[in-house]
Write a protein that holds these residues in place. Structure first.
Motif, PDB file in Angstrom:
ATOM      1  N   ALA A  81       0.819  -1.216   0.000  1.00 49.15           N
ATOM      2  CA  ALA A  81       0.000   0.000   0.000  1.00 49.15           C
ATOM      3  C   ALA A  81       0.851   1.264   0.000  1.00 49.15           C
ATOM      4  CB  ALA A  81      -0.921  -0.002   1.212  1.00 49.15           C
ATOM      5  N   LYS A  82       2.090   1.170   0.498  1.00 48.14           N
ATOM      6  CA  LYS A  82       2.940   2.348   0.606  1.00 48.14           C
ATOM      7  C   LYS A  82       4.124   2.330  -0.366  1.00 48.14           C
ATOM      8  CE  LYS A  82       1.900   2.884   5.485  1.00 48.14           C
ATOM      9  NZ  LYS A  82       2.446   2.806   6.834  1.00 48.14           N
ATOM     10  N   ASP A  83       4.303   1.245  -1.095  1.00 49.15           N
ATOM     11  CA  ASP A  83       5.449   1.095  -1.986  1.00 49.15           C
ATOM     12  C   ASP A  83       5.236   1.914  -3.256  1.00 49.15           C
ATOM     13  OD1 ASP A  83       7.667   0.327  -3.351  1.00 49.15           O
ATOM     14  OD2 ASP A  83       7.173  -1.806  -3.438  1.00 49.15           O
ATOM     15  N   PRO A  84       6.094   2.906  -3.523  1.00 43.20           N
ATOM     16  CA  PRO A  84       5.909   3.735  -4.722  1.00 43.20           C
ATOM     17  C   PRO A  84       6.059   2.943  -6.020  1.00 43.20           C
ATOM     18  CG  PRO A  84       7.973   4.271  -3.642  1.00 43.20           C
ATOM     19  CD  PRO A  84       7.242   3.322  -2.737  1.00 43.20           C
ATOM     20  N   ARG A  85       6.746   1.807  -5.964  1.00 41.52           N
ATOM     21  CA  ARG A  85       6.899   0.992  -7.168  1.00 41.52           C
ATOM     22  C   ARG A  85       5.586   0.331  -7.570  1.00 41.52           C
ATOM     23  NH1 ARG A  85      11.346  -2.988  -5.518  1.00 41.52           N
ATOM     24  NH2 ARG A  85       9.924  -3.049  -3.777  1.00 41.52           N
ATOM     25  N   GLN A  86       4.612   0.282  -6.648  1.00 48.12           N
ATOM     26  CA  GLN A  86       3.332  -0.354  -6.927  1.00 48.12           C
ATOM     27  C   GLN A  86       2.307   0.610  -7.511  1.00 48.12           C
ATOM     28  OE1 GLN A  86       3.073  -3.622  -6.677  1.00 48.12           O
ATOM     29  NE2 GLN A  86       5.151  -3.694  -5.875  1.00 48.12           N
ATOM     30  N   GLU A  87       2.640   1.901  -7.533  1.00 43.80           N
ATOM     31  CA  GLU A  87       1.711   2.878  -8.094  1.00 43.80           C
ATOM     32  C   GLU A  87       1.534   2.600  -9.578  1.00 43.80           C
ATOM     33  OE1 GLU A  87       3.088   6.811  -7.323  1.00 43.80           O
ATOM     34  OE2 GLU A  87       3.118   6.511  -5.158  1.00 43.80           O
ATOM     35  N   PRO A  88       0.310   2.695 -10.076  1.00 43.04           N
ATOM     36  CA  PRO A  88       0.105   2.427 -11.505  1.00 43.04           C
ATOM     37  C   PRO A  88       0.812   3.471 -12.362  1.00 43.04           C
ATOM     38  CG  PRO A  88      -1.901   3.278 -10.502  1.00 43.04           C
ATOM     39  CD  PRO A  88      -0.919   3.053  -9.390  1.00 43.04           C
ATOM     40  N   LYS A  89       1.482   2.998 -13.380  1.00 41.96           N
ATOM     41  CA  LYS A  89       2.177   3.889 -14.312  1.00 41.96           C
ATOM     42  C   LYS A  89       1.259   4.156 -15.500  1.00 41.96           C
ATOM     43  CE  LYS A  89       6.187   3.614 -12.166  1.00 41.96           C
ATOM     44  NZ  LYS A  89       6.192   4.365 -10.972  1.00 41.96           N
ATOM     45  N   SER A  90       1.350   5.349 -16.039  1.00 39.10           N
ATOM     46  CA  SER A  90       0.539   5.662 -17.209  1.00 39.10           C
ATOM     47  C   SER A  90       1.079   4.897 -18.415  1.00 39.10           C
ATOM     48  CB  SER A  90       0.570   7.166 -17.484  1.00 39.10           C
ATOM     49  OG  SER A  90       1.876   7.563 -17.801  1.00 39.10           O
ATOM     50  N   ASN A  91       0.235   4.582 -19.338  1.00 39.08           N
ATOM     51  CA  ASN A  91       0.634   3.846 -20.528  1.00 39.08           C
ATOM     52  C   ASN A  91       0.713   4.756 -21.745  1.00 39.08           C
ATOM     53  OD1 ASN A  91       1.003   1.338 -19.375  1.00 39.08           O
ATOM     54  ND2 ASN A  91      -1.153   0.816 -19.532  1.00 39.08           N
TER      55      ASN A  91
END
Length: 182
Positions: free
Chosen positions: A13-23
C-alpha cells in the motif's frame, strides 16, 4: 542458502513501485522502442543463437565460459524481446497535439524559472521515454503532475526532498524541441 533470494519486505500500500504507471508514449518514443525490438529480434538474437550453437558444439558445457556467457546473454535478450512486445501492446501512442496548446499537457516542452531566476527546460513524456540528459520527465513524476494544466506565467509549487520549490512557467510548446542551452 537461507535468505539468498530474499528482498526487503515493503508494504504494497505504501510502496511507490506499486503505483500504476501511465501507458502513454509519444510517437517518437514508440518508434524508438519498435526499433530496439526489431534490432534485438533480427540482429542480436540470431547472433547470440549462433554463438551458443558454436560453443555447444565444442563439447563439455559445464566448463565452457563462452557457452555460459552467451547463453545468459541470449536469455536476457529473449526476456527483453518478450517485455518490449508486451509493453508495446499496452502503450497508447499520443501522436496529436492537444486541443489547447496554451496549457501544459503530455508531450509538452516547458520552460520554467525558479525564484533565483535560474531557467529550467523539460519535457513531459511517458515512463518508457525518461532521459535525464535531455531533461525528459515522466508524466507520473511529481513535477509533471504539478505542471499539468498550467499556462504561461502560472506559478507552480513542487514538493521536493529539500522542501517546496517554486517555479514560474515561462514558455510552452509542442513538437520539435526549441533551441535549448545545455
Amino acid at each position: 542458502m537461507k535468505g539468498r533470494n530474499m528482498t526487503r519486505w515493503r508494504d504494497p500500500a505504501k510502496d511507490p513501485r506499486q503505483e500504476p504507471k501511465s501507458n502513454l508514449i509519444t510517437a517518437e518514443g514508440a518508434a524508438r522502442l519498435r526499433g530496439i525490438l526489431d534490432h534485438l529480434s533480427r540482429v542480436k538474437r540470431p547472433e547470440l543463437s549462433a554463438k551458443v550453437g558454436e560453443a555447444a558444439a565444442l563439447g563439455d558445457r559445464s566448463e565452457n565460459a563462452d557457452y555460459t556467457y552467451n547463453k545468459k546473454e541470449l536469455n536476457r535478450v529473449i526476456a527483453r524481446i518478450r517485455y518490449l512486445t508486451k509493453r508495446l501492446d499496452e502503450l497508447q501512442v499520443v501522436d496529436r497535439l492537444p486541443a489547447n496548446t496554451d496549457k501544459i499537457f503530455f508531450g509538452a516542452y516547458v520552460s520554467l524559472e525558479d525564484e533565483e531566476g535560474e531557467a529550467l527546460q523539460l519535457r513531459i513524456v511517458g515512463h518508457d521515454e525518461l532521459d535525464t540528459q535531455k531533461r525528459w520527465i515522466s508524466i507520473d513524476a511529481p513535477m509533471a503532475k504539478a505542471l499539468l494544466g498550467k499556462e504561461v506565467d502560472d506559478d507552480v509549487t513542487v514538493l521536493t526532498p529539500n522542501g517546496e520549490t517554486f517555479y514560474t512557467v515561462t514558455a510552452i510548446h509542442y513538437g520539435k524541441p526549441a533551441a535549448q542551452s545545455t
